[in-house]
Design a protein around this motif. Structure first.
Motif, short mmCIF file in Angstrom:
data_model
loop_
_atom_site.label_atom_id
_atom_site.label_comp_id
_atom_site.label_asym_id
_atom_site.label_seq_id
_atom_site.Cartn_x
_atom_site.Cartn_y
_atom_site.Cartn_z
N GLU A 94 121.37 12.06 -43.45
CA GLU A 94 120.31 11.62 -44.34
C GLU A 94 118.91 11.69 -43.73
N LYS A 95 118.80 11.58 -42.39
CA LYS A 95 117.46 11.61 -41.83
C LYS A 95 117.01 13.04 -41.52
N GLY A 96 117.76 13.99 -42.02
CA GLY A 96 117.41 15.38 -41.77
C GLY A 96 118.02 15.82 -40.46
N ILE A 97 118.56 17.02 -40.45
CA ILE A 97 119.20 17.54 -39.25
C ILE A 97 119.02 19.04 -39.27
N ARG A 98 118.98 19.63 -38.08
CA ARG A 98 118.78 21.08 -38.08
C ARG A 98 119.99 21.77 -38.73
N GLY A 99 119.74 22.74 -39.55
CA GLY A 99 120.83 23.45 -40.22
C GLY A 99 121.45 22.64 -41.34
N GLU A 100 120.71 21.70 -41.89
CA GLU A 100 121.28 20.85 -42.95
C GLU A 100 121.84 21.67 -44.11
N GLY A 101 121.08 22.71 -44.50
CA GLY A 101 121.53 23.54 -45.62
C GLY A 101 122.91 24.12 -45.37
N THR A 102 123.14 24.59 -44.15
CA THR A 102 124.43 25.19 -43.81
C THR A 102 125.54 24.14 -43.85
N PHE A 103 125.28 22.98 -43.25
CA PHE A 103 126.28 21.91 -43.27
C PHE A 103 126.66 21.58 -44.71
N ARG A 104 125.64 21.36 -45.53
CA ARG A 104 125.91 21.00 -46.91
C ARG A 104 126.72 22.06 -47.62
N ALA A 105 126.33 23.32 -47.40
CA ALA A 105 127.02 24.42 -48.08
C ALA A 105 128.50 24.45 -47.69
N ILE A 106 128.78 24.20 -46.41
CA ILE A 106 130.18 24.27 -45.96
C ILE A 106 130.98 23.09 -46.50
N TYR A 107 130.40 21.89 -46.46
CA TYR A 107 131.14 20.73 -46.96
C TYR A 107 131.39 20.82 -48.47
N LEU A 108 130.49 21.51 -49.17
CA LEU A 108 130.59 21.53 -50.63
C LEU A 108 131.43 22.68 -51.20
N PHE A 109 131.59 23.76 -50.41
CA PHE A 109 132.18 24.94 -51.04
C PHE A 109 133.60 24.73 -51.56
N PRO A 110 134.43 23.80 -51.00
CA PRO A 110 135.76 23.65 -51.61
C PRO A 110 135.71 23.31 -53.09
N MET A 111 134.60 22.68 -53.53
CA MET A 111 134.43 22.36 -54.95
C MET A 111 134.50 23.60 -55.83
N ALA A 112 134.11 24.75 -55.29
CA ALA A 112 134.06 25.96 -56.11
C ALA A 112 135.44 26.58 -56.30
N ILE A 113 136.42 26.12 -55.52
CA ILE A 113 137.76 26.72 -55.56
C ILE A 113 138.63 25.91 -56.52
N SER A 114 139.58 26.59 -57.17
CA SER A 114 140.46 25.87 -58.08
C SER A 114 141.45 25.02 -57.30
N PHE A 115 141.91 23.95 -57.94
CA PHE A 115 142.93 23.10 -57.33
C PHE A 115 144.20 23.91 -57.04
N VAL A 116 144.46 24.93 -57.85
CA VAL A 116 145.67 25.73 -57.64
C VAL A 116 145.57 26.50 -56.32
N ALA A 117 144.43 27.16 -56.09
CA ALA A 117 144.25 27.89 -54.84
C ALA A 117 144.29 26.93 -53.65
#
Lengths: 293, 287
Positions: A94-117
């Motif tokens: 929350e206080k900002g970290i280097r590479g925040e965009g990358t961290f967020r993208a990695i933690y979030l990408f499973p959302m884009a995959i179907s539950f079946v996969a």
């Protein structure tokens, strides 16, 4: 009359949607409840009205008890797990970290995959084979000296293991919600608390955390309603096996394998009720809150 | 003195923080490693002892087989998700416009009633929905169109997508200044004209959010598809589940098929992640 002329066109424009929602949501929910109150236990019979008999009878079935218990274990582990992990990730960022965009993208990408996969990979990861037959996490655990598990085949804790893929998939979402929540706390408030002599921990406890309550509630509702109707993931990981049965899978079996519409409708009604019981108050609360603002 | 100590403690905390975040990145990426590595392995390396190893010989054998098996499902998913998300978008935009700028008595109550539709477990409408679509088949004489066909599945997704799409558009249109609408009205433009010339031209961000949201949920849906479609109209998720559920399918093919079925939504996420995020946030009733 003049006033009506100003709002009538708007009403007409949404009328198709009102009809669709009326028929497909409310009409069909009602139809389903009605079906659940009949004895239509096969495809052909007419179905006589039997009141709440099906809702009572289903508690005589061992499988129903099992699936309810499974749903509760899954819900508790999944909701708490995703909430805690999502909160932790947001807290660390929350206080900002280097590479925040990358961290967020990695933690979030499973959302884009179907539950079946997701289910297919995790079925491999949570394979219950041990020692020389071990693949997936058991082989990895064996290599680094951790105990091997039965995972979702464990008779007691199988559903807790089943929650792992769901946590993997949804905690990034919770992180995003909390991160938005953290960032929504005005810096002046934190500063004011520091001036009043709060240390950093105190600032969190007395200023930030109370302000995160609405976000926590939203996350809780979203995770909870996903959890109570969970279906895809279970089917993809273990199919219709009784060891991981949940109400949604039981309903599927009742409709397609047992050809018992009344039973399927009864289970479906229970799923709807379990969600409605906390979603309706939440919706009323959030609409009222919005109107106040 | 204290400042220095606090600074050092601060740095230590920063590094711990970074370390923990990296550790979670590794954990989050494990399933992706498994998917990729396994999908490129030849059958000869399917031994449990090599489960975590990189392939000794990389091959696209499994990908070719998976593609052949999955292609009809992928095509069905395209036929489902593209028209489905566009239709949802059109309905949501009109509803959102009316509920934010052209309100009628009871609009708030109606909106709440719509929102409940977003949270209902679809199991609760599934049996009547099947009966209705079967009825539509018989009524129109078009067997395998409504029940057992893509059009029926599109219909279901569009209808049950109305709440979330309306919500996203409404929350977006609320930010358009009322003066703009008022000015257009003073100029003599009616509701539709104002929508067409004032509201629609500034709707691009909300349209992107809704199309992406609906495309992703339609593409990834399994429940509706399992209940409403048949072998010729199975979308990718159902086919994927059937491929992976067959005992004889080697892991390499299962993983390749799982990746193939996820390519469109992954691409959307990578290229248009910003809009994807906004859709997610809308789902939390945050706007």
């Amino acid at each position: 009359m003049r006033r009506a002329r100003t709002w009538l066109p708007g009403l007409l424009l949404v009328t198709p949607s009102i009809i669709l929602i009326g028929v497909f949501v409310y009409g069909m929910l009602g139809w389903n409840f009605r079906l659940a109150m009949t004895d239509k236990h096969d495809e052909v019979s007419e179905g006589e009205f039997v009141g709440l008999q099906n809702f009572i009878d289903i508690w005589d079935q061992a499988r129903w008890h099992l699936s309810v218990r499974h749903a509760i274990v899954f819900t508790v582990v999944f909701v708490l797990g995703a909430l805690v992990l999502g909160w932790l990730l947001a807290f660390l960022m929350e206080k900002g970290i280097r590479g925040e965009g990358t961290f967020r993208a990695i933690y979030l990408f499973p959302m884009a995959i179907s539950f079946v996969a997701t289910g297919i990979v995790w079925r491999w990861l949570m394979n219950s084979g041990t020692d020389e037959r071990a693949v997936g996490l058991n082989r990895l655990f064996d290599a680094i000296g951790l105990p091997q598990w039965q995972w979702f085949r464990d008779p007691d804790w199988g559903m807790a293991a089943m929650a792992l893929p769901a946590i993997w998939q949804m905690s990034g979402y919770v992180m995003a919600l909390f991160l938005a929540g953290f960032r929504g706390v005005p810096e002046e408030l934190r500063e004011a608390a520091r001036v009043d002599g709060c240390n950093e921990w105190g600032v969190y406890r007395h200023v930030v955390l109370p302000l995160l309550r609405p976000v926590t509630l939203s996350a809780l509702i979203i995770l909870g309603h996903i959890s109570l109707k969970v279906f895809d993931l279970i089917v993809a990981v273990s199919g219709k096996q009784i060891i991981t049965d949940v109400p949604a899978v039981f309903m599927w079996v009742a409709v397609f394998d047992s050809h018992d519409p009344a039973k399927g409708a009864t289970i479906a009604s229970y799923i709807v009720l379990s969600v409605a019981i906390f979603v309706i108050p939440y919706l009323i609360w959030s609409v009222r809150k919005e109107r106040r603002q | 003195m204290t400042a220095v100590r606090a600074g050092r403690r601060g740095t230590a905390f920063a590094w711990t923080r970074f370390g923990v975040l990296i550790a979670f990145v590794v954990i989050f990426l494990i399933p992706i490693y498994v998917l990729l590595v396994t999908s490129f392995k030849p059958l000869t390396e399917a031994d449990p002892s090599q489960a975590w190893n990189l392939p000794q010989t990389w091959t696209t054998e499994a990908w070719q087989v998976a593609w052949e098996k999955l292609a009809p499902g992928l095509w069905n998913s395209v036929l489902l998700a593209v028209p489905g998300s566009l239709l949802s978008c059109a309905l949501g935009s009109m509803n959102g416009y009316v509920l934010s700028k052209w309100r009628f008595p009871g609009a708030d109550l109606l909106f709440t009633l719509f929102l409940f539709g977003m949270f209902i477990p679809y199991q609760g409408v599934m049996i009547p929905l099947v009966q209705l679509l079967v009825g539509l088949n018989d009524l129109t004489g078009l067997q395998g169109v409504f029940y057992g066909g893509i059009p029926g599945l599109v219909l279901a997704h569009v209808v049950y997508g109305i709440p979330i799409c309306t919500l996203i558009f409404r929350n977006y249109y609320v930010t358009i200044p009322d003066e703009l609408i008022e000015a257009s009205r003073v100029d003599g433009a009616g509701m539709l004209r104002t929508y067409w010339s004032v509201v629609l031209p500034v709707s691009a961000p909300a349209i992107a959010v809704v199309v992406i949201w609906q495309f992703t949920s339609l593409w990834n849906d399994f429940l509706f598809a399992v209940f409403l479609t048949g072998p010729t109209s199975w979308p990718a998720t159902v086919m994927l589940n059937n491929i992976a559920g067959a005992q004889a399918t080697p892991y390499s093919q299962q993983m390749a098929a799982a990746i193939l079925s996820s390519v469109p939504t992954m691409l959307i996420y990578i290229l248009l992640g910003r809009f994807f995020m906004r859709g997610l946030m809308a789902g939390a009733l945050k706007g």
